[in-house]
Design a protein around this motif. Structure first.
Motif, PDB file in Angstrom:
ATOM      1  N   THR A  34       6.828   2.752  -0.451  1.00  0.00           N
ATOM      2  CA  THR A  34       6.532   1.457   0.043  1.00  0.00           C
ATOM      3  C   THR A  34       7.641   0.646   1.275  1.00  0.00           C
ATOM      4  O   THR A  34       6.913  -0.143   1.759  1.00  0.00           O
ATOM      5  CB  THR A  34       6.327   0.303  -1.112  1.00  0.00           C
ATOM      6  N   ARG A  35       8.669   1.046   0.957  1.00  0.00           N
ATOM      7  CA  ARG A  35       9.678   0.508   2.163  1.00  0.00           C
ATOM      8  C   ARG A  35       9.285   0.977   3.509  1.00  0.00           C
ATOM      9  O   ARG A  35       9.581   0.466   4.503  1.00  0.00           O
ATOM     10  CB  ARG A  35      11.018   0.647   1.636  1.00  0.00           C
ATOM     11  N   LYS A  38       6.601  -0.683   4.966  1.00  0.00           N
ATOM     12  CA  LYS A  38       6.692  -2.095   5.450  1.00  0.00           C
ATOM     13  C   LYS A  38       7.529  -1.904   6.614  1.00  0.00           C
ATOM     14  O   LYS A  38       7.141  -2.923   7.589  1.00  0.00           O
ATOM     15  CB  LYS A  38       7.621  -2.667   4.318  1.00  0.00           C
ATOM     16  N   ILE A  41       5.138  -0.969   9.574  1.00  0.00           N
ATOM     17  CA  ILE A  41       3.597  -1.628   9.236  1.00  0.00           C
ATOM     18  C   ILE A  41       2.835  -1.549  10.615  1.00  0.00           C
ATOM     19  O   ILE A  41       1.404  -1.520  10.443  1.00  0.00           O
ATOM     20  CB  ILE A  41       3.792  -3.012   8.932  1.00  0.00           C
ATOM     21  N   ASP A  47      -3.410  -3.107   7.097  1.00  0.00           N
ATOM     22  CA  ASP A  47      -2.529  -3.240   6.336  1.00  0.00           C
ATOM     23  C   ASP A  47      -2.574  -2.727   4.902  1.00  0.00           C
ATOM     24  O   ASP A  47      -3.574  -3.183   4.155  1.00  0.00           O
ATOM     25  CB  ASP A  47      -2.525  -4.966   5.976  1.00  0.00           C
ATOM     26  N   PHE A  49      -0.821  -3.446   2.320  1.00  0.00           N
ATOM     27  CA  PHE A  49      -0.422  -4.205   1.424  1.00  0.00           C
ATOM     28  C   PHE A  49      -1.149  -5.333   0.767  1.00  0.00           C
ATOM     29  O   PHE A  49      -2.016  -5.825   1.488  1.00  0.00           O
ATOM     30  CB  PHE A  49       0.816  -4.868   1.682  1.00  0.00           C
ATOM     31  N   ARG A  51      -0.967  -9.090  -0.273  1.00  0.00           N
ATOM     32  CA  ARG A  51       0.053 -10.177   0.009  1.00  0.00           C
ATOM     33  C   ARG A  51      -0.509 -11.594  -0.625  1.00  0.00           C
ATOM     34  O   ARG A  51      -1.739 -11.618  -0.973  1.00  0.00           O
ATOM     35  CB  ARG A  51       0.095 -10.545   1.613  1.00  0.00           C
ATOM     36  N   LEU A  57       4.919 -10.037   0.890  1.00  0.00           N
ATOM     37  CA  LEU A  57       4.757  -9.143   0.016  1.00  0.00           C
ATOM     38  C   LEU A  57       5.065  -9.223  -1.364  1.00  0.00           C
ATOM     39  O   LEU A  57       6.103  -9.915  -1.809  1.00  0.00           O
ATOM     40  CB  LEU A  57       5.624  -7.636   0.530  1.00  0.00           C
ATOM     41  N   TYR A  59       6.043  -7.809  -5.809  1.00  0.00           N
ATOM     42  CA  TYR A  59       6.224  -6.548  -6.668  1.00  0.00           C
ATOM     43  C   TYR A  59       5.273  -6.278  -7.486  1.00  0.00           C
ATOM     44  O   TYR A  59       4.938  -7.504  -8.012  1.00  0.00           O
ATOM     45  CB  TYR A  59       7.933  -6.757  -7.041  1.00  0.00           C
ATOM     46  N   TYR A  66       6.518  -2.497  -3.779  1.00  0.00           N
ATOM     47  CA  TYR A  66       5.677  -3.437  -3.399  1.00  0.00           C
ATOM     48  C   TYR A  66       4.293  -2.976  -3.765  1.00  0.00           C
ATOM     49  O   TYR A  66       3.798  -1.777  -4.036  1.00  0.00           O
ATOM     50  CB  TYR A  66       5.840  -3.481  -1.830  1.00  0.00           C
ATOM     51  N   ILE A  68       0.546  -2.297  -3.274  1.00  0.00           N
ATOM     52  CA  ILE A  68      -0.152  -1.724  -2.049  1.00  0.00           C
ATOM     53  C   ILE A  68      -1.591  -1.619  -2.313  1.00  0.00           C
ATOM     54  O   ILE A  68      -2.082  -1.771  -3.819  1.00  0.00           O
ATOM     55  CB  ILE A  68       0.305  -0.325  -1.834  1.00  0.00           C
ATOM     56  N   LYS A  69      -2.674  -1.553  -1.504  1.00  0.00           N
ATOM     57  CA  LYS A  69      -3.824  -1.604  -1.962  1.00  0.00           C
ATOM     58  C   LYS A  69      -4.263  -0.212  -2.384  1.00  0.00           C
ATOM     59  O   LYS A  69      -3.975   0.889  -1.503  1.00  0.00           O
ATOM     60  CB  LYS A  69      -4.618  -1.725  -0.789  1.00  0.00           C
TER      61      LYS A  69
END
Length: 304
Positions: A34-35, A38, A41, A47, A49, A51, A57, A59, A66, A68-69
């Motif tokens: 996830t980082r 990010k 991106i 996207d 993530f 939000r 973002l 947790y 993070y 995510i979809k």
């Protein structure tokens, strides 16, 4: 037992299909993944993530992963594995647990660049990647396994979701190509042929055994009990070809005798987590020619 308790018990049993250590490893890879998403991106078609209303973002509860979809879209999945399999600096960054991957050119957001410049930049980048070491095939495959696990993993704020089989198939093709590219780099000397740790040699084992026999108390650092325990522990690992956690779990009921050999039985192993092959005994024999390497002697000294 009420309904909630019975469902919780069922969920707990379902979660034990994977060992806790494996689950922790997958969570660690999702933290990394996830980082990477990010920090790169701008390289994703959409996207990945979820939000909050301010665009920040979020947790998952009790994690630093993070949100995510899910399920992860095919284009985003392809972009992610394209990044991790080709990023020339990701190898060192992952090892150093430094996830601030800087992959976007400072002028990338400048829409005035024409297509010829973009194509030239892409060609230069591809040529640079072809001659640089990247992450191993097993590391890239670990990210795929972690993503598959994360789709089905349940949290208070996360439901279990099936990942599309077509997406998994497409990722498999990418990883297969990555394996062949690594083979090419190994052949050209760009990457080391050997991956992982070196084998534990007999000479190394003998030196450790001798050093442990000579271990003496040094103030409050060492005790004779530590020396006796370490002597037996290292010999059990060597003679049973056992993992450290399997040797750690051994009890007196797991050790027996069969004619002139000591027998050791592991209740479970990494290859047999259900314990279906517990009748497979390890036979350990005395070594009168090299007593400093003998497991039976170390066991007798420890017991006495």
């Amino acid at each position: 037992m009420n309904i909630e308790a019975s469902l919780k018990a069922a969920n707990d049993l379902e979660s034990k299909c994977l060992q806790q250590s494996t689950q922790d490893q997958y969570k660690s890879k999702m933290f990394t993944a996830t980082r990477i998403m990010k920090d790169n991106i701008g390289l994703f078609p959409t996207d990945p993530f979820i939000r909050d209303i301010d665009g920040n973002l979020q947790y998952y509860i009790n994690t630093y992963i993070y949100i995510i979809k899910l399920p992860l879209a095919l284009d985003n999945a392809r972009a992610f594995f394209g990044i991790i399999c080709n990023h020339p600096d990701l190898l060192l960054r992952v090892r150093d647990r430094n996830y601030a991957v800087q992959w976007i050119n400072n002028n990338e957001s400048d829409n005035t660049n024409n297509n010829n410049n973009n194509n030239a930049d892409n060609n230069n980048y591809i040529n640079a990647v072809e001659n640089r070491a990247t992450i191993s095939a097993s590391c890239a495959g670990g990210f795929r396994s972690a993503l598959k696990f994360w789709h089905t993993y349940k949290l208070p704020d996360k439901e279990s979701i099936e990942w599309d089989e077509n997406t998994i198939l497409q990722i498999g093709k990418i990883l297969q190509g990555h394996k062949r590219e690594i083979g090419r780099k190994k052949r050209l000397g760009i990457m080391n042929i050997k991956e992982g740790k070196d084998a534990f040699t007999l000479e190394g084992y003998a030196e450790i055994c001798k050093a442990l026999y000579k271990l003496r108390p040094d103030g409050h650092k060492y005790t004779f009990a530590e020396s006796l325990f370490a002597n037996l522990y290292i010999r059990l690992q060597w003679h049973t070809i056992g993992r450290s956690d399997n040797v750690e779990d051994l009890m007196s009921s797991h050790i027996s005798w069969d004619v002139d050999a000591a027998t050791v039985t592991f209740a479970t192993t990494k290859a047999d987590p259900e314990g279906e092959r517990t009748n497979e005994k390890k036979h350990l024999y005395c070594n009168p020619f090299k007593p400093e390497l003998c497991m039976i002697l170390a066991f007798a000294i420890y017991v006495l």
